[in-house]
Scaffold this active site. Structure first.
Site, mmCIF file in Angstrom:
data_model
loop_
_atom_site.group_PDB
_atom_site.id
_atom_site.type_symbol
_atom_site.label_atom_id
_atom_site.label_comp_id
_atom_site.label_asym_id
_atom_site.label_seq_id
_atom_site.Cartn_x
_atom_site.Cartn_y
_atom_site.Cartn_z
ATOM 1 N N SER A 13 106.925 10.529 19.154
ATOM 2 C CA SER A 13 105.836 9.987 19.987
ATOM 3 C C SER A 13 105.805 10.493 21.420
ATOM 4 O O SER A 13 104.860 10.166 22.153
ATOM 5 C CB SER A 13 105.900 8.453 19.998
ATOM 6 N N LYS A 71 102.601 12.036 22.704
ATOM 7 C CA LYS A 71 101.480 11.308 23.300
ATOM 8 C C LYS A 71 101.323 11.592 24.790
ATOM 9 O O LYS A 71 100.272 11.289 25.371
ATOM 10 C CB LYS A 71 101.652 9.811 23.048
ATOM 11 N N SER A 81 102.519 2.798 22.408
ATOM 12 C CA SER A 81 102.688 3.949 21.515
ATOM 13 C C SER A 81 101.852 3.796 20.241
ATOM 14 O O SER A 81 102.268 4.179 19.142
ATOM 15 C CB SER A 81 104.157 4.158 21.146
ATOM 16 N N LYS A 137 108.244 8.490 28.254
ATOM 17 C CA LYS A 137 107.767 8.125 26.909
ATOM 18 C C LYS A 137 108.923 8.198 25.927
ATOM 19 O O LYS A 137 109.746 9.125 25.976
ATOM 20 C CB LYS A 137 106.648 9.083 26.474
#
Length: 538
Positions: free
Chosen positions: A63, A66, A121, A234
């Site tokens: 993720s 992102k 997320s 992140k």
């Protein structure tokens, strides 16, 4: 005797094992290790790699993908645009993957979707944003790869906006650091990414709305993983990617980007290790404060065909920085001029100055023309005319055309309060009076030829051998001179070409040649005074 040899050998070994302090100070710090398969920490202001492990090896990112998705959306959309969630956006995700509880038909702003994307997320938010921007997830993936390439990524390929498992979806620690560096410079991204909570509006499944929190534990003061100075980042995890993490942190004027790929449940420990290493061992300094003399320019006769030591009308961009070890021996820093400027470079730039620590790039700056209005530039009555590249020193002339010596030149300039122009001195033509020996023709008759033959036959062979040797040596010297002249001609032509490019850059910056030449003369005077003061220091 044996004892003396033993002492000498020991001394040699000690010298080899413990080099001089200056050399030791030039080493790049490397006292660090991490458990993850891949990792990196860079200075966000300069892009300098402070530490890296397998930084160009491809891994699954999960993720942290992102970050790139959000950056593209922010660059292409207004935050108030409305996004409608399609069936594909909501259900084309892996089972039990991260979600914000959004359903088909829900309508949110781009702003709401970005908060859901970065804090929660949410994979359905990633798909919905991709469709909103590009029409489909596949088309958005093309935008992702193009944007990554524009940032300098070379070991990445993205197939979806969420980072869910896909054999064709991968990146490297270095590429992810470049993406993080770009995101860090985006104010909108950082405002969203550093938020500690956000309230999503009412949706089909969330009748009272939904408060969401960031997954990155290092920005939460109530968590044991909290890190002082952490700005955001992140998290990521899939069964194939393992734990991945991108972290932004700032301390004492230094901003770092740390990336962990294929971590082994130690991604927070590895991140703290890299951040602590960076803040402990390095400094971010202004290139303009360090390179005050433009030493890289002194040896490059490219601007106006001269060596402009610290031009008064030029300056290093004060916003550009370099990264150096805290115990730096600054003699290890070298610089190189690059003239391949593009339209994206700052207006008024003449050259890019690249800084290196041995072979490691530690930052760069721009040599720019100071912004000066016409009333600020007081041109003298007679402006200095720059000599052509490669030409030799020329003799100044007075107003009536008579030559001046260097002492007369300075006296005249001081008395009149103005600069005396340099003018080209025409080459002296060697002409001979008619009727002199040089012009007289030599008559040759038979008796003269006989005399020459007699003289030649009377000369010993040894003398002829010596003369032959001299002839060969002379031919070699002549060949060397011709070679040097040819090389000099090529260098002169190259200098002229570079000079022409510099003049074009000056014109684009709105600075005339006369103004530029005047700035050269001014700075030379300042540099001379500065050098004299240095010599007076004990």
């Amino acid at each position: 005797m044996k004892r003396i040899l033993t002492i000498i050998l020991c001394a040699a070994l000690i010298t080899g094992l413990f080099p001089a302090g200056a050399n030791a100070a030039s080493l790049w710090p490397d006292n660090i290790s991490i458990q993850a398969e891949g990792g990196i920490v860079i200075d966000a202001d300069t892009g300098t790699v402070l530490f890296g492990k397998n930084i160009h090896t491809a891994y699954y990112p999960a993720s942290i993908t992102k970050i790139l998705t959000a950056l593209i959306v922010i660059e292409r959309c207004s935050l108030d645009e409305m996004v409608t969630f399609s069936h594909n956006a909501v259900y084309n995700v892996e089972e039990d993957s991260k979600s914000a509880g959004l359903d088909e038909g829900d309508v949110l702003t781009v702003r709401d979707c970005l908060y859901a994307l970065l804090l929660q997320s949410a994979n359905e938010a990633a798909n919905a944003l991709a469709e909103h921007v590009a029409g489909s997830v596949e088309a958005f993936a093309e935008l992702m790869n193009a944007r990554a390439a524009s940032l300098g990524c070379q070991n990445s390929h993205f197939s979806n906006p969420s980072g869910l498992n896909d054999p064709n979806h991968y990146t490297s620690a270095y590429d992810m650091a470049l993406i993080g560096q770009a995101a860090l410079k985006n104010d909108t991204f950082m405002e969203i990414d550093s938020t500690l909570y956000y309230d999503l509006p009412v949706t089909k499944r969330n009748r009272e709305g939904l408060r969401i929190y960031p997954g990155h534990k290092m920005i939460k003061k109530n968590m044991p993983e909290y890190y002082s100075g952490a700005l955001g980042g992140k998290t990521g995890y899939t069964s194939l990617a393992g734990n991945t993490l991108v972290t932004f942190a700032r301390r004492d004027g230094m901003t770092l980007v740390a990336v962990v790929l294929n971590g082994h449940a130690s991604h927070y420990i590895d991140t703290k290790t890299m951040l602590n290493f960076g803040f402990k061992n390095f400094l971010t300094v202004s290139a303009a404060d360090f390179d005050t003399d433009f030493t890289s320019v002194e040896n490059d006769m490219t601007i106006g065909g001269l060596s402009p030591t610290g031009l008064s009308g030029l300056e290093l961009d004060p916003n550009m920085k370099m990264t150096v070890p805290k115990d730096a021996d600054f003699s290890s820093v070298t610089s190189q001029l690059a003239y391949d400027l593009t339209d994206s470079d700052p207006a008024g730039s003449i050259a890019r100055v690249l800084y290196y620590w041995n072979d490691r790039k530690i930052g760069y700056s721009y040599l720019t023309v100071k912004a000066m209005s016409p009333d600020q530039v007081m041109l003298p009555a007679a402006v200095v005319s720059l000599a052509e590249s490669g030409s030799q020193e020329q003799t100044p002339e007075s107003a009536d055309g008579t030559e001046l010596s260097s002492s007369q030149d300075s006296e005249t300039a001081g008395a009149e309060g103005r600069l005396v122009p340099l003018t080209a001195v025409s080459q002296t033509e060697n002409s001979s009076e008619p009727g002199t020996a040089d012009n007289a023709g030599d008559s040759s008759d038979g008796s003269f030829a006989d005399t020459v033959l007699k003289i030649m036959s009377s000369v010993p062979v040894t003398v002829w051998l010596i003369l032959a040797g001299c002839f060969v040596a002379g031919a070699g010297i002549a060949a060397g001179i011709l070679f040097r002249r040819r090389r000099q001609k090529m260098e002169d032509e190259a200098r002229m070409a570079r000079r022409q490019r510099r003049l074009e850059r000056l014109q684009e910056a709105g600075i005339s040649t006369e103004q530029f030449e005047f700035m050269v003369q001014q700075k030379r005077s300042v540099a001379a005074k500065k050098n004299s003061r240095r010599k007076e220091l004990p």
